[in-house]
Design a protein around this motif. Structure first.
Motif, PDB file in Angstrom:
ATOM      1  N   GLY A   1       0.804  -1.217   0.000  1.00  0.00           N
ATOM      2  CA  GLY A   1       0.000   0.000   0.000  1.00  0.00           C
ATOM      3  C   GLY A   1       0.838   1.269   0.000  1.00  0.00           C
TER       4      GLY A   1
ATOM      5  N   ILE B   1       2.797   1.772  -3.289  1.00  0.00           N
ATOM      6  CA  ILE B   1       1.939   2.292  -4.354  1.00  0.00           C
ATOM      7  C   ILE B   1       1.722   3.798  -4.173  1.00  0.00           C
TER       8      ILE B   1
ATOM      9  N   GLY C   1      -3.160   3.034  -3.224  1.00  0.00           N
ATOM     10  CA  GLY C   1      -2.381   2.492  -2.125  1.00  0.00           C
ATOM     11  C   GLY C   1      -3.088   2.688  -0.799  1.00  0.00           C
TER      12      GLY C   1
END
Length: 439
Positions: free
Chosen positions: A139, A142, A366
């Motif tokens: 996450g 990203i 994310g």
């Protein structure tokens, strides 16, 4: 409309459509991927025509490897924009010693990584992958990709080719962004799936009105034209260095996680367990081989596209033949000199305008992964891992040891995130299906 009608399949995966239907549905998928696939090479200074050709070839190879069971389209990956820009900048600087074509060598190695992951999945299953890449690592990485590109998007909107602030460019960028947002929010059906393409077309038309677009190149271009491919041992001598490996390979964790998510979502859309048949290892291998082939002709790394999954969900036409048709059209477009020339006339603020939204969406994706997987930030462990990844990735932290070793930015953040997740106490292993259950 009833639930039964909602779920009615227009074309099964192995069903061949009629010619007219085949052409229209294929062109529809081509439009769905076109904007994003062209945007990546435009931002990185690569050839959009080659990106189209490599995406078409990659899709056909993917279909072959997955035995025609996975209706997906492969386009340019956004994850590698910053690493490619960084390497191309070094290649352009004679004092850096970075050989020409290093970014393509890096892309090829990324494909090798995908293929090795596919082999490991085939031999050892998927649990090891989820332990290595849980949401608390993927996450924030990203988010780093999207936020790290923010200055690139703003620079394209605010500065003219001379690097000076230009109010006309700002206006074009804002109009393009507005068209993209309006299309995404207020339209329904197929248009809602292609807001990027609509935004680029709308921004391009506005740019023409503002006198920023010049059509001389389009008029002079031939209808059929072979793009300037970059082939190893012909146009450059492939050289593998630690810098290339450490800048490109760690970023591969993001497309790998993205690929898994896409396959799970696609399984739900077509109501077939693609993780088991043909298997995640097959689709991952398809991604890997497609990316290696793309690098051999000068194209960017490939990845499966969520935009086309959205089109599938709307049309309920799952035929693999549609994707083969879209791939063939992409290859034909790549060899059309007029189209290549037209793409080269798209002003920077138009691409910058859509990039503001796209890069923000990447960062938000994310954050969404963290929320959907119930990552608890009251737990110090999670707070520490995400904080370190974000600051190191966005801040541009780097480790340099002489000229032989260099690790920086997103790559460094990814590796540190994985290490922290392994060594810090209190790790909770994530179940494969739970990670993407709400994708």
């Amino acid at each position: 409309m009833s639930d039964i009608e909602d779920k009615k399949i227009v074309l099964a995966v192995d069903e061949k459509p009629k010619l007219g239907q085949w052409i229209l549905l294929s062109v529809q998928h081509l439009f769905a991927m076109f904007g994003a696939t062209v945007l990546v090479p435009t931002l990185t200074g690569m050839n959009p025509a080659i990106a189209l050709i490599s995406s078409g070839i990659g899709t056909l190879v993917f279909i072959f490897i997955t035995r025609g069971k996975v209706p997906s389209y492969l386009g340019s990956s956004f994850a590698f924009i910053n690493p490619i820009i960084a390497m191309k900048a070094l290649e352009a600087d004679p004092s850096s010693g970075m050989p020409v074509g290093s970014f393509l060598v890096g892309s090829f190695l990324v494909g090798v990584v995908y293929s090795l992951v596919a082999l490991l999945i085939a031999k050892a299953g998927t649990n090891w992958l989820m332990r290595l890449l849980p949401p608390i690592v993927v996450g924030p990485v990203i988010m780093v990709i999207g936020l790290g590109l923010a200055s690139t998007a703003i620079g394209m909107v605010t500065n003219n080719p001379q690097g000076e602030y230009d109010l006309t460019y700002v206006l074009i960028g804002l109009v393009t962004l507005a068209i993209t947002i309006i299309t995404a929010i207020f339209t329904r059906g197929f248009l809602s799936v292609i807001p990027v393409l609509v935004g680029i077309v709308g921004g391009y038309c506005f740019s023409a009105i503002m006198g920023v677009v010049h059509f001389e190149k389009v008029i002079e271009a031939n209808w059929f034209e072979v793009p300037s491919f970059m082939v190893p041992f012909v146009h450059y001598e492939p050289t593998v260095s630690w810098y290339v490996i450490l800048l490109m390979l760690p970023v591969a964790i993001v497309p790998i996680a993205e690929h898994i998510g896409h396959q799970l979502v696609l399984s739900k859309v077509i109501d077939k367990d693609l993780i088991k048949d043909p298997g995640l290892h097959k689709s991952m291998l398809g991604d890997g081989v497609a990316t290696m082939l793309a690098s051999l002709i000068g194209g960017p790394p490939n990845t499966t596209y969520g935009e086309n999954i959205g089109v599938l969900a709307i049309t309920r036409a799952f035929s693999i033949y549609i994707f083969m048709g879209a791939a063939c059209f992409a290859i034909l477009f790549g060899f059309c000199g007029k189209i290549s020339a037209l793409l080269s006339t798209i002003p920077a603020p138009v691409m910058g305008g859509v990039s503001i939204l796209l890069f923000g969406i990447i960062a938000s994706s994310g954050l969404r992964m963290l929320v959907e997987n119930d990552v608890d930030f009251k737990v110090k462990r999670n707070l520490i891992i995400s904080s370190v990844i974000l600051i190191i990735g966005i801040g541009g932290a780097a480790i340099h040891i002489g000229e032989l070793f260099s690790l920086e930015g997103m790559a460094l953040a990814s590796i540190i995130g994985i290490v922290l997740n392994i060594v810090l106490p209190g790790r909770v292993d994530v179940d494969f299906d739970d990670m993407f259950r709400k994708s």
